[in-house]
Enzyme design. Structure first.
Site, PDB file in Angstrom:
ATOM      1  CE  LYS A   9      -2.254  -1.257   4.280  1.00  0.00           C
ATOM      2  NZ  LYS A   9      -1.222  -1.891   4.192  1.00  0.00           N
ATOM      3  NE  ARG A  84      -4.210  -0.850  10.074  1.00  0.00           N
ATOM      4  CZ  ARG A  84      -3.393  -0.322   9.140  1.00  0.00           C
ATOM      5  NH1 ARG A  84      -3.625   0.548   8.074  1.00  0.00           N
ATOM      6  NH2 ARG A  84      -2.221  -0.661   9.155  1.00  0.00           N
ATOM      7  NE  ARG A 122       7.557  -3.038   6.905  1.00  0.00           N
ATOM      8  CZ  ARG A 122       5.867  -2.237   6.494  1.00  0.00           C
ATOM      9  NH1 ARG A 122       5.517  -1.991   5.542  1.00  0.00           N
ATOM     10  NH2 ARG A 122       5.170  -2.356   7.879  1.00  0.00           N
ATOM     11  NE  ARG A 155       6.648  -0.635  10.443  1.00  0.00           N
ATOM     12  CZ  ARG A 155       5.420  -0.535   9.238  1.00  0.00           C
ATOM     13  NH1 ARG A 155       5.335   0.010   8.337  1.00  0.00           N
ATOM     14  NH2 ARG A 155       3.948  -0.706  10.400  1.00  0.00           N
ATOM     15  NE  ARG A 166       1.763  -4.634  11.317  1.00  0.00           N
ATOM     16  CZ  ARG A 166       2.867  -4.682  10.342  1.00  0.00           C
ATOM     17  NH1 ARG A 166       3.944  -5.435  10.656  1.00  0.00           N
ATOM     18  NH2 ARG A 166       2.797  -3.911   9.170  1.00  0.00           N
TER      19      ARG A 166
END
Ligand code: ADP
Ligand code: ADP
Ligand code: ZN
Length: 208
Positions: A9, A84, A122, A155, A166
């Site tokens: 996203k 969300r 990531r 992160r 998550r």
């Protein structure tokens, strides 16, 4: 932009916003910016984000609505990671009632095994927030941002335990939005597997 953690996203939102020349905002980036500045909101959000659960609706809605108010009248905008929850979607509908609500919700569909690989590799620039990936989108120099020569970080919520949480939160609280926008006739599903360029083309096609 709607989709599970790691669907791409943020990566695509940046490209689309540049292409359409509209402002874009990631609710996650807004929260991380508050944390960097050590605001009250940032401190509140930190405890939720670290564990991979959602920040309460009330504070999230207020924060994003503030951003929207400052960014209306510029020919549109792109939201990444908001809404969300159903409550957030309803608040957004209400706020945009005069202009008929949002035009489209783009659902980025990526299978879970691919998502785990993407999240665990990531890397994010601590300064300009550009996203990289150790295997799929590596920087020219290991762990250094190509754009601003700043160190790249992982992160906290991209560690295995938080990733698992998550996904669970996504299934329970966010996935119902797919039906919500489908019923309103606003949903466009885009296959999120493939090269970043290819997916960008699919998104622009879906938008036009
Ligand atoms: P990703 O894009 O990888 O799913 P984000 O950067 O969008 O992650 O979000 C990181 C975290 O920020 C979420 O796990 C959640 O704690 C918080 N957050 C972001 N957007 C929202 C939102 N719309 N509502 C509640 N919490 C949010
Ligand atoms: P989201 O905002 O949905 O959580 P990101 O845009 O942050 O997702 O992407 C998650 C990770 O996957 C990042 O490291 C990014 O560089 C990488 N990535 C994004 N798009 C692709 C793609 N099409 N193929 C492989 N990796 C990708
Ligand atoms: Zn950078």
């Amino acid at each position: 932009m709607l989709g599970p953690p790691g669907a791409g996203k943020g990566t695509q939102a940046t490209l689309i916003a540049e292409n359409l020349k509209i402002p874009q905002i990631s609710s996650g980036d807004l929260f991380r910016d508050h944390q960097d500045r050590d605001t009250e909101l940032g401190r509140l959000a930190r405890s939720y984000m670290k564990d991979g659960v959602l920040v309460p609706d009330k504070v999230t809605i207020t924060m994003v609505m503030d951003w929207i108010e400052q960014n209306t009248g510029v020919g549109g905008f792109l939201l990444d990671g908001f809404p969300r929850t159903i409550a957030q979607a309803k608040a957004l509908d209400q706020a945009l009632a005069d202009s008929g609500g949002i035009d489209l919700a783009i659902y980025v569909n990526v299978p879970e095994t691919e998502l785990v690989h993407r999240l665990s590799g990531r890397l994010v620039c601590s300064k300009c927030k550009t996203q990289y990936h150790t295997d799929f989108a590596p920087p020219s120099e290991p762990c250094i941002c190509d754009k601003c020569i700043t160190e790249l970080n992982q992160r906290d919520d991209d560690k295995p335990e938080a990733i698992k949480k998550r996904f669970q939160v996504y299934q329970e609280e966010t996935a119902p939005l797919i039906d919500y926008y489908q019923v309103l006739g606003r949903l466009r599903e885009v296959n999120g597997v493939g090269s970043i360029e290819k997916i960008g083309e699919r998104m622009l096609k879906a938008l036009h």
